[in-house]
Scaffold this motif. Structure first.
Motif, PDB file in Angstrom:
ATOM      1  N   VAL A 167       0.808  -1.221   0.000  1.00 57.45           N
ATOM      2  CA  VAL A 167       0.000   0.000   0.000  1.00 57.45           C
ATOM      3  C   VAL A 167       0.841   1.271   0.000  1.00 57.45           C
ATOM      4  CG1 VAL A 167      -1.940  -1.152   1.140  1.00 57.45           C
ATOM      5  CG2 VAL A 167      -0.203   0.026   2.524  1.00 57.45           C
ATOM      6  N   GLY A 168       2.146   1.139  -0.017  1.00 48.68           N
ATOM      7  CA  GLY A 168       3.013   2.316  -0.009  1.00 48.68           C
ATOM      8  C   GLY A 168       3.255   2.838   1.396  1.00 48.68           C
ATOM      9  N   GLU A 169       3.591   4.104   1.513  1.00 46.95           N
ATOM     10  CA  GLU A 169       3.913   4.688   2.809  1.00 46.95           C
ATOM     11  C   GLU A 169       2.650   5.030   3.598  1.00 46.95           C
ATOM     12  OE1 GLU A 169       6.567   7.978   2.534  1.00 46.95           O
ATOM     13  OE2 GLU A 169       8.210   6.775   1.706  1.00 46.95           O
ATOM     14  N   LEU A 170       2.658   4.637   4.886  1.00 47.15           N
ATOM     15  CA  LEU A 170       1.587   4.998   5.811  1.00 47.15           C
ATOM     16  C   LEU A 170       2.200   5.817   6.934  1.00 47.15           C
ATOM     17  CD1 LEU A 170       1.289   1.635   5.201  1.00 47.15           C
ATOM     18  CD2 LEU A 170      -0.916   2.092   6.236  1.00 47.15           C
ATOM     19  N   THR A 171       1.598   6.946   7.259  1.00 47.08           N
ATOM     20  CA  THR A 171       2.019   7.747   8.404  1.00 47.08           C
ATOM     21  C   THR A 171       0.929   7.633   9.456  1.00 47.08           C
ATOM     22  OG1 THR A 171       3.311   9.249   7.031  1.00 47.08           O
ATOM     23  CG2 THR A 171       2.680  10.024   9.212  1.00 47.08           C
ATOM     24  N   LEU A 172       1.296   7.033  10.599  1.00 47.80           N
ATOM     25  CA  LEU A 172       0.308   6.640  11.599  1.00 47.80           C
ATOM     26  C   LEU A 172       0.695   7.148  12.980  1.00 47.80           C
ATOM     27  CD1 LEU A 172       0.050   2.896  10.490  1.00 47.80           C
ATOM     28  CD2 LEU A 172      -1.482   4.753   9.819  1.00 47.80           C
ATOM     29  N   ASP A 173      -0.325   7.383  13.810  1.00 46.82           N
ATOM     30  CA  ASP A 173      -0.080   7.679  15.214  1.00 46.82           C
ATOM     31  C   ASP A 173       0.283   6.381  15.920  1.00 46.82           C
ATOM     32  OD1 ASP A 173      -0.689  10.445  15.094  1.00 46.82           O
ATOM     33  OD2 ASP A 173      -2.826   9.969  15.118  1.00 46.82           O
ATOM     34  N   CYS A 174       1.400   6.408  16.652  1.00 54.01           N
ATOM     35  CA  CYS A 174       1.859   5.229  17.391  1.00 54.01           C
ATOM     36  C   CYS A 174       1.792   5.543  18.875  1.00 54.01           C
ATOM     37  CB  CYS A 174       3.289   4.874  16.983  1.00 54.01           C
ATOM     38  SG  CYS A 174       3.977   3.462  17.873  1.00 54.01           S
TER      39      CYS A 174
END
Length: 207
Positions: A167-174
């Motif tokens: 799905v490519g790059e994911l920017t997520l809250d961790c």
């Protein structure tokens, strides 16, 4: 079996120790890192099917994860200790996909080392934790330097970017949540509802 019964009855430490002695067993030594997962934690990770969740011990070893964690990071195989994955060259583990932090790799590494140093103080009799730290101090100059400088640290929320082949790059809250009385860390990844990253997480769930 006795440990499972104590958890099911929700006994406090004194009651748990009494149950162990009644069964002719020594109570668990609290000077060692715990790896038992409360049943409720297993249920939470199983039911939150749209949230990648992994559960780590105080030594930052991955103990349990749900299907979305495996979809995001890949099915955990090989080395599952986060510190070894970060500091030992050539080690491949549950974090083998390219991942970086908004706070920067150096800040994240410092937080992990500080947390391990605090765990070592809490569990001085844990042979596995002692060996982990000694090995990393011997083989990683970066770890050794951070260990000498490490002070008190509290794991906080961060923003992580993961480069996923599907799905490519994911920017997520961790977010890192602690489990009271068990000294476990629950790591979860979420995205703003309706955002492109949320759509990518949904795509991973479908895959």
């Amino acid at each position: 079996m006795v440990g499972a019964l104590a958890r099911a009855l929700r006994l406090d430490q004194a009651e748990r120790d009494q149950l162990y002695r009644a069964a002719g067993l020594l109570p668990p030594q609290d000077a060692t890192v715990g790896t038992d997962l409360p049943p409720g934690i297993r249920r939470v990770t199983a039911r939150l099917t749209d949230v990648p969740m992994g559960v780590f011990s105080a030594s930052w070893t991955l103990l349990h994860w749900n299907a979305m964690w495996a979809a995001l990071h890949g099915d955990p195989a090989g080395e599952r200790n986060l510190a070894r994955v970060l500091f030992e060259s050539g080690v491949v583990g549950a974090f083998r996909l390219p991942t970086w932090s908004a706070a920067g790799r150096a800040a994240f590494e410092a937080d992990i080392v500080a947390d391990l140093k605090e765990a070592s103080a809490r569990y001085p009799a844990d042979a596995g934790l002692t060996a982990l730290v000694a090995g990393l101090r011997r083989t990683s100059a970066v770890f050794a330097g951070l260990w000498e400088r490490a002070g008190a640290s509290t794991m906080t929320s961060d923003v992580k970017t993961i480069r996923h082949p599907a799905v490519g790059e994911l920017t997520l809250d961790c977010d890192v949540l602690t489990v009271p009385g068990a000294d476990l860390r629950i790591v979860s990844y979420t995205a703003e509802p309706g955002s492109p990253d949320a759509a990518k997480l949904q795509r991973l769930a479908e895959l």
